[in-house]
Design an enzyme around this catalytic site. Structure first.
Site, PDB file in Angstrom:
ATOM      1  N   ARG A 101      42.158 -37.011 -21.905  1.00  0.00           N
ATOM      2  CA  ARG A 101      43.028 -38.212 -21.532  1.00  0.00           C
ATOM      3  C   ARG A 101      42.327 -39.344 -20.510  1.00  0.00           C
ATOM      4  O   ARG A 101      42.565 -40.355 -20.302  1.00  0.00           O
ATOM      5  CB  ARG A 101      44.456 -37.888 -20.957  1.00  0.00           C
ATOM      6  CG  ARG A 101      45.377 -36.978 -21.822  1.00  0.00           C
ATOM      7  CD  ARG A 101      45.611 -37.685 -23.157  1.00  0.00           C
ATOM      8  NE  ARG A 101      44.658 -37.092 -24.038  1.00  0.00           N
ATOM      9  CZ  ARG A 101      44.421 -37.468 -25.361  1.00  0.00           C
ATOM     10  NH1 ARG A 101      44.844 -38.447 -25.806  1.00  0.00           N
ATOM     11  NH2 ARG A 101      43.726 -36.783 -26.227  1.00  0.00           N
TER      12      ARG A 101
ATOM     13  N   LYS B  62      40.513 -43.120 -34.694  1.00  0.00           N
ATOM     14  CA  LYS B  62      41.061 -42.721 -36.135  1.00  0.00           C
ATOM     15  C   LYS B  62      42.118 -43.835 -36.390  1.00  0.00           C
ATOM     16  O   LYS B  62      41.991 -44.105 -37.618  1.00  0.00           O
ATOM     17  CB  LYS B  62      41.812 -41.352 -35.840  1.00  0.00           C
ATOM     18  CG  LYS B  62      43.070 -41.625 -35.205  1.00  0.00           C
ATOM     19  CD  LYS B  62      43.684 -40.049 -35.009  1.00  0.00           C
ATOM     20  CE  LYS B  62      44.919 -40.236 -34.259  1.00  0.00           C
ATOM     21  NZ  LYS B  62      45.984 -41.216 -34.918  1.00  0.00           N
ATOM     22  N   THR B  63      42.853 -44.338 -35.670  1.00  0.00           N
ATOM     23  CA  THR B  63      43.685 -45.619 -36.023  1.00  0.00           C
ATOM     24  C   THR B  63      43.047 -46.639 -36.859  1.00  0.00           C
ATOM     25  O   THR B  63      43.474 -47.006 -38.016  1.00  0.00           O
ATOM     26  CB  THR B  63      44.668 -46.000 -35.047  1.00  0.00           C
ATOM     27  OG1 THR B  63      45.145 -44.810 -34.438  1.00  0.00           O
ATOM     28  CG2 THR B  63      45.702 -46.770 -35.601  1.00  0.00           C
TER      29      THR B  63
ATOM     30  N   ASP C 183      48.408 -39.774 -41.492  1.00  0.00           N
ATOM     31  CA  ASP C 183      47.978 -39.769 -40.037  1.00  0.00           C
ATOM     32  C   ASP C 183      48.426 -38.393 -39.310  1.00  0.00           C
ATOM     33  O   ASP C 183      49.555 -37.849 -39.749  1.00  0.00           O
ATOM     34  CB  ASP C 183      48.683 -40.933 -39.300  1.00  0.00           C
ATOM     35  CG  ASP C 183      47.894 -41.305 -37.919  1.00  0.00           C
ATOM     36  OD1 ASP C 183      46.896 -40.672 -37.757  1.00  0.00           O
ATOM     37  OD2 ASP C 183      48.489 -41.954 -37.074  1.00  0.00           O
ATOM     38  N   GLU C 184      47.942 -37.995 -38.331  1.00  0.00           N
ATOM     39  CA  GLU C 184      48.164 -36.871 -37.523  1.00  0.00           C
ATOM     40  C   GLU C 184      48.483 -35.769 -38.330  1.00  0.00           C
ATOM     41  O   GLU C 184      49.128 -34.781 -38.126  1.00  0.00           O
ATOM     42  CB  GLU C 184      49.202 -37.071 -36.748  1.00  0.00           C
ATOM     43  CG  GLU C 184      49.192 -38.236 -35.791  1.00  0.00           C
ATOM     44  CD  GLU C 184      48.053 -37.815 -34.433  1.00  0.00           C
ATOM     45  OE1 GLU C 184      47.664 -37.139 -34.580  1.00  0.00           O
ATOM     46  OE2 GLU C 184      48.133 -38.818 -33.661  1.00  0.00           O
TER      47      GLU C 184
ATOM     48  N   GLN D 158      43.586 -30.824 -31.634  1.00  0.00           N
ATOM     49  CA  GLN D 158      44.838 -31.477 -30.891  1.00  0.00           C
ATOM     50  C   GLN D 158      45.953 -31.025 -31.688  1.00  0.00           C
ATOM     51  O   GLN D 158      47.051 -31.811 -31.299  1.00  0.00           O
ATOM     52  CB  GLN D 158      44.619 -32.843 -30.743  1.00  0.00           C
ATOM     53  CG  GLN D 158      43.526 -33.428 -30.117  1.00  0.00           C
ATOM     54  CD  GLN D 158      43.441 -35.063 -29.664  1.00  0.00           C
ATOM     55  OE1 GLN D 158      44.362 -35.697 -29.009  1.00  0.00           O
ATOM     56  NE2 GLN D 158      42.820 -35.625 -30.399  1.00  0.00           N
TER      57      GLN D 158
END
Length: 744
Positions: free
Chosen positions: A605, A40-41, A228-229, A259
C-alpha cells in the site's frame, strides 16, 4: 475507428508491453496476473474499449463482472469518457449479483418464481429465519437467526443446495438440523416469491443446469467475458462463469493470487490457481511493472510473498528508483508503539505533509484504540476507514452504557439502551409502560420499574427479567466502589450476559467485537475510577465531532486493499497478533499463507515509505503476553530494511529453531489463545510498573474447590490469568475474577 487510430489514442499509448498484449489477445482464454499497483483496471477497461471501437463485439455481447457496484460504476465512467455513446449498450457490466438478477428476471418461471419477485435484504432474511427457528421449536438464544444466516450464506457461496449439504457440513447448527432449516427457508422464499443475494447466483446456476437450451443461448450471446478480482471469486461464482464460457471460451480473468485475503467471505484462491487447468489453451500474462511503490518496498514485498507455496509466481519491479528502505522498529508495548507512530506523524504534519497521504494499517480493530486515544491527546486529526471509531462502535457504546448505569443507576438513557441487550424477553409494550410511568411521575426509569414490579404490573418472564436486572444494577453500584476497576468492569459485563451474547454470535464480525470489549477493559487502567473513564469518553466524543481538514487514515489491513498512501505504518507485527493466532489454529498452513498475503497487501500500500513495528509485550484479553517478532519480519530481506534490532540476524536464527515453524494440521486441534503456542518465549504478566513487569503465578490450582458469594461452592475448571472458569453445579459454569472467590 480503425486499428491504427486506436493505437494513436492516448489510452493505448499509456500501456506497457505486457498490458498491450493483454488488450490484444482477444481469442481464447487469458489470465492476467496483475500484481499490486500494476494497472489492472486500465487493462480491463482498455480491453473492453478495444472490443467496442474495433467492432470485435457489440456492447450486448460482452459480459463484464466486478465485485462492487463502485468498481462497476467507475469502469462505466472511464469507458464512457473515452468512447461516449459507444458504451451505452453495455447492459451486462456489473456485479455478479446484478448479472444474476438480470438473468433471473428474464426466466423467473424456470426457477419457480414469478415476474415481480423480490430480493430480500439482510434484515428481511433474519426476520424470516427467526420465524422458522421458532416454528421448529429451536432455542433461538442458543441458535440465533443471524448465525443460521451465516451458515446458509456459506453453503450458497459453496454452490450447495439444501439437498447437497452433507452430514459433515451440517454438524454446525442446531445439532445437525441446519440443512432442514435451509430447506424450509428456501421453500418459504419461493412461497413469498423472493430470493436472497446468494440465490441470485445459485438460482442462475440451477436455471442453466436444468435448461441446456437457455444456457446455450447465453453462451452464444456472450462472445467475450471479462472478470475483475478473479482471486476473490467463490465456488458459486466460479460455477456460473464456467457454465457461461461455453462455445467461445473468450474469457479474460484479471486478478492477483498474492492478494487473495477474503477466504472468510467465501473466496477460493484455488479458482485462480487452477485457471490453466480449467482452460488448457489459456494464455497467462504477468503484469509486474509497478507504478505505485519504490524499489526497496517492492523487493521486500516480493521476497516476503515468495515464502508461500500456493501461488503462480511473479516479481514486481519499478522504474521509480530504490527509494527509502522499509524501517523495522521494536518497542516495549502497545502504548509505546502508539507514541512512536504518533511522533512520526506529528513530524510530518509540522513539515506541512498532507496527512491524507498517511495510513496506519492494523491486523485487528482492537489495535486502533491506543492510536485513537493518543491522537486525541495530542490533537492529531484522524479518520477510521471501513468502520466507526473505536468509541463509536456499537459494542463499546453498549458496554459504556452498562458502566454508566453501574456508576449511576438513575441514568435512564443508559438503561433504555441496554434494557433488552442482550435479549431478556422484555417487549416494546413493557418498555412503553415503563417510559409512561417515568414521564407521569417524573422518575428515573429504574425507579419506575421498581414501582411497577411492586404493583405486579408485569407477569411471568418479563417480571422475572426486570427484577433480575434491577437487582444486578444495584449490586454493580456497590461493586463499583471497589478499587479494581478493570475487574469490576469485566464482572459487570459478564453478569449482564453481554459477553456471552457476543461469544455465542457466530457472525464474521463477532470475534472482533469481543476483542474490542476486552480492549475497552484495558483502556480503563490509566484512570482513577470508572467514573473518571466515562467523563474522559464524553470529552473524546465531543473532540472527535469537531475534527476537520486533512486526516490520518486508520484501518484494518483487509479494508486497505485497493488503496495507496505515501506513508504507511504497520504496527503489531508479532507472533499471535500477525499472523493471527486464532486464524492459524483454525486454518493451519492455508491460513498462514493468507496471513502472509495480508502482510504483502499491507506493505504494497506504501508509495514512498513503509514502517513496521512490533512490541516486546502486548496486552491480549487482559493478559500481558511477552512477544517475539512476527515471522513476516524475519522473512524480509536485510538489504531492503533498516532496523533498530541489535540482534536481528540472531532473531532470525532463533525463529528458525522454534517448533512452531513446522506446520502440521494435527497441531491445530485446540483453537484460541488458551493454547500456549509459544511456551518457550511467552509468559503471562500480571502487573506493570514503570521499570519492569512482575510475573505472578495464580494463587489457585486446577480442580481446587472455592466459594463465591453469589454462586456458592464450585470447582475450578481452567485458569486464564486472573480469570477462573468455575463449575458452580446447579448455578452453571461461569467465568469469575479470582478476587471474587475464596478457597474452601
Amino acid at each position: 475507428m480503425t486499428n491504427k487510430n486506436f493505437e494513436k489514442a492516448e489510452i493505448f499509448k499509456r500501456l506497457n508491453e505486457p498490458q498491450r498484449e493483454a488488450v490484444y489477445h482477444t481469442e481464447g482464454p487469458i489470465l492476467v496476473l496483475a500484481g499490486a499497483g500494476t494497472g489492472k483496471t486500465g487493462v480491463l477497461t482498455t480491453r473492453l474499449i478495444r472490443l467496442l471501437i474495433e467492432k470485435i463485439a457489440l456492447p450486448g455481447e460482452i459480459l463484464s463482472v466486478t465485485f462492487t457496484n463502485k468498481a462497476a460504476n467507475e469502469m462505466k465512467e472511464r469507458i464512457s469518457n473515452q468512447i461516449g455513446d459507444l458504451s451505452s449498450g453495455l447492459k451486462w457490466l456489473g456485479t455478479f449479483h446484478s448479472v444474476g438478477a438480470q438473468i433471473l428476471r428474464f426466466h423467473p418461471n424456470k426457477v419457480s418464481l414469478e415476474n415481480d419477485f423480490i430480493i430480500l435484504d439482510t434484515d428481511d432474511q433474519v426476520r424470516l429465519l427467526k420465524q422458522i427457528i421458532k416454528d421448529e421449536n429451536i432455542d433461538d438464544k442458543r441458535w440465533p437467526a443471524k448465525q443460521l444466516l451465516n451458515v446458509i450464506d456459506k453453503w450458497k457461496n459453496k454452490g450447495l443446495y439444501p439437498e447437497d449439504v452433507s452430514t459433515k457440513d451440517d454438524d454446525y447448527f442446531a445439532n445437525g438440523k441446519g440443512h432442514l432449516l435451509y430447506k424450509i427457508y428456501q421453500e418459504r422464499l419461493k412461497y413469498f416469491n423472493a430470493v436472497d443475494f446468494g440465490d441470485l447466483i445459485l438460482e442462475s446456476i440451477r436455471l442453466f443446469e436444468n435448461n441446456p437450451d437457455i444456457l446455450e443461448s447465453y453462451q452464444k450471446r456472450f462472445k467475450y467475458i471479462l472478470v475483475d478480482e478473479y482471486q476473490d471469486t467463490n465456488v458459486s461464482q466460479y460455477k456460473l462463469l464456467k457454465l457461461l464460457t461455453g462455445q467461445y471460451q473468450n474469457i479474460c480473468c484479471v486478478g492477483d493470487d498474492d492478494q487473495s485475503i477474503y477466504s472468510w467471505r467465501g473466496a477460493e484462491i484455488s479458482n485462480i490457481l487452477r485457471f490453466e487447468k480449467d482452460f488448457p489453451n489459456a494464455k497467462t500474462i504477468r503484469l509486474e511493472e509497478n507504478y505505485r511503490s519504490t524499489g526497496h518496498i517492492l523487493t521486500a514485498a516480493s521476497k516476503l510473498i515468495e515464502n508461500n507455496d500456493s501461488r503462480l509466481g511473479k516479481t514486481l519491479w519499478t522504474n521509480s528508483g530504490e527509494g527509502e528502505k522499509i524501517t523495522v522498529k521494536s518497542n516495549w508495548d502497545g502504548e509505546e508503539e502508539a507514541r512512536q507512530i504518533t511522533s512520526e506523524l506529528e513530524k510530518l504534519s509540522l513539515n506541512n505533509f498532507n496527512l491524507d497521504e498517511t495510513a496506519i494499517l492494523v491486523r485487528a480493530s482492537f489495535q486502533m484504540r491506543e492510536f485513537e486515544d493518543r491522537f486525541i491527546a495530542v490533537g492529531l486529526p484522524y479518520k477510521v476507514i471501513g468502520g466507526p471509531r473505536f468509541y463509536e462502535r456499537k459494542e463499546i457504546r453498549d458496554v459504556n452504557a452498562y458502566l454508566r448505569l453501574a456508576t449511576q443507576p438513575n441514568d435512564s438513557l443508559a438503561l433504555e439502551r441496554i434494557i433488552n441487550t442482550p435479549k431478556r424477553g422484555i417487549g416494546e409494550t413493557s418498555v412503553k409502560k415503563i417510559r409512561d410511568r417515568s414521564k407521569e411521575n417524573n422518575l428515573p426509569l429504574i425507579e419506575s420499574i421498581k414501582e411497577l414490579i411492586e404493583e405486579k404490573s408485569f407477569k411471568g418472564k418479563t417480571a422475572e427479567s426486570l427484577n433480575k436486572l434491577v437487582n444486578l444494577v444495584f449490586h454493580w453500584n456497590q461493586l463499583i466502589k471497589e478499587e479494581d476497576k478493570v475487574e469490576i468492569a469485566e464482572v459487570i459485563i459478564e453478569d449482564s450476559g453481554y459477553l456471552e451474547m457476543l461469544r455465542n454470535d457466530k457472525s464474521l464480525t463477532a470475534e472482533g467485537r469481543v476483542e474490542n470489549v476486552y480492549e475497552l477493559f484495558r483502556s480503563l487502567e490509566p484512570f482513577e475510577s470508572i467514573k473518571a473513564y466515562l467523563e474522559h469518553i464524553s470529552l473524546v466524543m465531543e473532540i472527535d465531532s469537531n475534527q476537520h481538514g486533512k486526516k490520518v487514515s486508520l484501518m484494518t489491513l483487509h479494508a486497505a486493499k485497493g488503496l495507496e498512501f505515501d506513508y504507511v505504518f504497520l504496527p503489531g507485527w508479532e507472533e499471535g497478533v500477525f499472523p493471527n493466532q486464532r486464524a492459524i489454529d483454525e486454518g493451519g498452513l492455508e491460513a498462514l499463507e493468507e496471513e502472509r498475503r495480508l502482510a504483502y497487501v499491507g506493505v504494497t500500500r506504501a508509495k514512498k515509505k513503509a514502517s513496521i513495528y512490533y512490541s516486546a509485550n502486548r496486552r491480549m484479553h487482559n493478559q500481558w503476553i511477552s512477544s517475539i517478532p512476527s515471522r513476516f519480519v524475519t522473512e524480509l530481506p536485510e538489504e531492503n530494511i533498516e532496523t533498530d534490532l541489535s540482534n536481528y540476524a540472531g532473531e532470525k536464527e532463533l525463529f528458525k529453531e522454534q517448533e512452531y515453524i513446522d506446520f502440521d494440521q494435527s497441531d491445530y486441534e485446540t483453537p484460541g489463545w488458551e493454547r500456549a503456542r509459544f511456551e518457550s518465549k511467552s509468559k503471562i504478566i500480571d502487573n506493570k510498573t514503570t521499570e519492569n513487569y512482575i510475573v505472578k503465578d495464580s494463587p489457585f490450582e486446577l480442580n481446587e474447590k472455592v466459594t463465591h458469594k453469589k454462586f456458592g461452592k464450585g470447582k475450578i475448571l481452567s485458569i486464564d490469568g486472573k480469570k477462573l472458569t468455575i463449575s458452580f453445579g446447579s448455578n452453571g459454569t461461569r467465568k469469575v475474577m479470582e478476587n471474587f472467590v475464596e478457597k474452601i
